[in-house]
Each structure stands twice: as structure tokens, then as C-alpha cells.
Design a protein around this motif. Structure first.
Motif, short mmCIF file in Angstrom:
data_model
loop_
_atom_site.label_atom_id
_atom_site.label_comp_id
_atom_site.label_asym_id
_atom_site.label_seq_id
_atom_site.Cartn_x
_atom_site.Cartn_y
_atom_site.Cartn_z
N UNK A 64 0.82 -1.21 0.00
CA UNK A 64 0.00 0.00 0.00
C UNK A 64 0.85 1.26 0.00
N UNK A 65 2.15 1.11 -0.26
CA UNK A 65 3.09 2.25 -0.30
C UNK A 65 2.53 3.39 -1.14
N UNK A 66 2.62 4.59 -0.59
CA UNK A 66 2.13 5.80 -1.23
C UNK A 66 0.63 5.77 -1.51
N UNK A 67 -0.06 4.99 -0.69
CA UNK A 67 -1.52 4.98 -0.80
C UNK A 67 -2.06 4.15 -1.94
N UNK A 68 -1.20 3.31 -2.51
CA UNK A 68 -1.66 2.48 -3.63
C UNK A 68 -2.84 1.60 -3.19
N UNK A 69 -3.86 1.60 -4.02
CA UNK A 69 -5.03 0.75 -3.73
C UNK A 69 -5.46 -0.02 -4.96
N UNK A 70 -4.55 -0.19 -5.92
CA UNK A 70 -4.89 -0.91 -7.14
C UNK A 70 -4.39 -2.35 -7.03
N UNK A 71 -4.85 -3.21 -7.93
CA UNK A 71 -4.38 -4.59 -7.98
C UNK A 71 -4.53 -5.29 -6.65
N UNK A 72 -3.50 -6.03 -6.28
CA UNK A 72 -3.57 -6.79 -5.03
C UNK A 72 -3.66 -5.86 -3.82
N UNK A 73 -3.13 -4.64 -3.94
CA UNK A 73 -3.14 -3.73 -2.80
C UNK A 73 -4.55 -3.37 -2.36
N UNK A 84 -5.29 -11.58 4.30
CA UNK A 84 -4.80 -11.07 3.03
C UNK A 84 -3.79 -12.10 2.54
N UNK A 85 -4.13 -12.82 1.48
CA UNK A 85 -3.25 -13.86 0.92
C UNK A 85 -2.88 -13.47 -0.49
N UNK A 86 -1.60 -13.48 -0.78
CA UNK A 86 -1.18 -13.15 -2.15
C UNK A 86 -0.11 -14.12 -2.63
N UNK A 87 0.07 -14.14 -3.96
CA UNK A 87 1.06 -15.01 -4.59
C UNK A 87 2.33 -14.21 -4.83
N UNK A 88 3.46 -14.80 -4.42
CA UNK A 88 4.72 -14.09 -4.59
C UNK A 88 5.66 -14.93 -5.46
N UNK A 89 6.46 -14.30 -6.31
CA UNK A 89 7.37 -14.97 -7.22
C UNK A 89 6.67 -16.01 -8.08
N UNK A 90 5.37 -15.78 -8.30
CA UNK A 90 4.64 -16.67 -9.18
C UNK A 90 4.42 -18.07 -8.66
N UNK A 91 4.85 -18.36 -7.42
CA UNK A 91 4.74 -19.75 -6.96
C UNK A 91 4.47 -19.94 -5.47
#
Length: 214
Positions: A64-73, A84-91
DNA sequence: CGGAAGATCCACT
DNA sequence: GTGGATCTTCCGA
């Protein structure tokens, strides 16, 4: 005095109010708690031994750096006590507990756990044999998710009810907690040095790199 | 629209 | 210690 069996002690879900505090406070307080996963009839339990706090818009390492609220943020902005679960490094998957209010975008990353219940099943999910190496089962955010069968299907789930919840567990004393810089965020400038990683002192299931003074 | 990097893990040297 | 796997997201052209 009410009789309490060892099997049931500490398994009461933490209330949502537990998460509605600053992330670093929650991160510290989650050490020693139980992370419980129900998969069909099976129950898997880890004792949380390592966490990291991510502080939202003002934290360069935060999604959420700089208030980002797009995509996964966008999925960071939920009431405290949700996953909050996300995929990192594609795997690999990473499991976080949202903290504070829906406007904060602050979370705690669950980085490592010690198997308490269902270790054999966790090893199977991880593709491990009965080898001894501590930390191989759930010592690392990706390993923890794989051991418990956590994927983005659980993104947004409440963390106070099945199939995934955090429970009272065994709160730990401050003297048993060590803090240091977060892992894998060297790009984050000054924020890379903030002591927002917390772990149980001398605990063998904590992920690498070891915290100093352990 | 292409390139780059990422809150990781594993195999190999 | 180094490099590759694999895919989502971001950013600059």
C-alpha cells in the motif's frame, strides 16, 4: 475450578477486536498464538514463532506504499481480522492478518510456525520425509502456507472462524521476543531497517536469516 | 505493450 | 553463495 484438557486449551479464536490495533503491536502479540487450519475432518495447528508488520501508505515495503489501492493492494483495505493472501514470485503464497481499520492497509505477515498438531500431514503437503530439520515444515511464509494448504482462495476470509483462525495459544513474555529488520525488502530504503520483524528468541523453527542477539 | 522486479524456496556448487 | 522457477503487477515508452 473448571477442568480444562490440554487438547482444548488455547484454541479459542481471538476476537476481531484483537486485530484493530497498530500492526506492530499485533505482530508482537501474535507470537505464541495458535494458527488453526481445518481441512475436511483434519485439523492442523501451528504455534506462531515469527511475524512481520507492514505499515501501509508510509511504508515503502508495503503493497500500500504511497496509498496504492490498485491490484492486489486493494485487498489490504479490509477491517482488521481478515486474511490477506497473495502469490509471490509466481509460486509461493503469503498469509497476512489485516490490522487496524478498513482505511489503514496495515497487516501482519505470518512468517513461521512450529507444528503442534498434524505435523505428519503438513510434511506430506510440503513433500518432505521424516527428516529432522527444524523449520523445514513451516519456517518461512511460503512454507507455512504450503504446510497448511493456504492459497488465495482464503484471501478475505475471517480469521476468527473455520476454516482458518488464530487462537489464544500461549502468549509469551517480552523477554522471550526479539526484533529486527524485515526479510527480503532491501529495496525499501530507510524502512528496510525498521525493526518490524518479531520472533521467539532462540526458536529453531524461525526462518532464515537468524535475528541477531538470538 | 515490453521489461523488470518481487514480503520465496530449492537444488546445486 | 548463486541461479532458476513462474506469474502478477507496475512503470515507462
Amino acid at each position: 475450578m473448571a477442568r480444562r484438557t490440554v487438547r482444548s486449551a488455547g484454541f479459542e479464536p481471538l476476537p476481531l477486536a484483537f486485530y484493530r490495533r497498530p500492526a506492530e503491536e499485533v505482530a508482537r502479540d501474535l507470537l505464541g498464538r495458535y494458527l488453526v487450519r481445518r481441512l475436511g475432518r483434519q485439523r492442523l495447528v501451528l504455534r506462531v514463532v515469527e511475524t512481520e508488520a507492514y505499515l501501509g501508505a508510509g511504508d515503502r515495503a508495503s503493497h500500500a506504499w504511497r496509498g496504492r489501492r490498485t491490484g492486489r493492494a486493494a485487498r489490504l483495505f479490509r477491517p482488521g481480522g481478515h486474511a490477506y493472501v497473495y502469490l509471490i514470485y509466481g509460486m509461493h503464497h503469503c498469509l497476512n492478518a489485516v490490522t487496524g481499520s478498513e482505511e489503514d492497509g496495515t497487516v501482519v505477515l505470518l512468517r513461521a510456525g512450529e507444528p503442534l498438531v498434524g505435523e505428519a500431514a503438513m510434511r506430506r503437503r510440503r513433500g518432505l520425509d521424516e527428516g529432522p530439520r527444524p523449520g523445514a515444515v513451516a519456517g518461512g511464509p511460503g512454507r507455512l502456507c504450503q504446510a497448511l494448504g493456504i492459497t488465495t482462495e482464503l484471501d478475505g476470509a475471517r480469521l476468527d472462524e473455520p476454516p482458518l483462525w488464530l487462537a489464544a495459544g500461549e502468549p509469551v513474555a517480552s523477554a522471550d521476543v526479539v526484533a529486527g529488520p524485515r526479510v527480503g525488502i532491501t529495496y525499501a530504503g530507510a524502512a528496510a531497517r525498521w525493526p518490524l520483524r518479531f520472533a521467539l528468541r532462540h526458536h529453531p523453527h524461525v526462518s532464515r536469516p537468524r535475528l541477531r542477539a538470538q
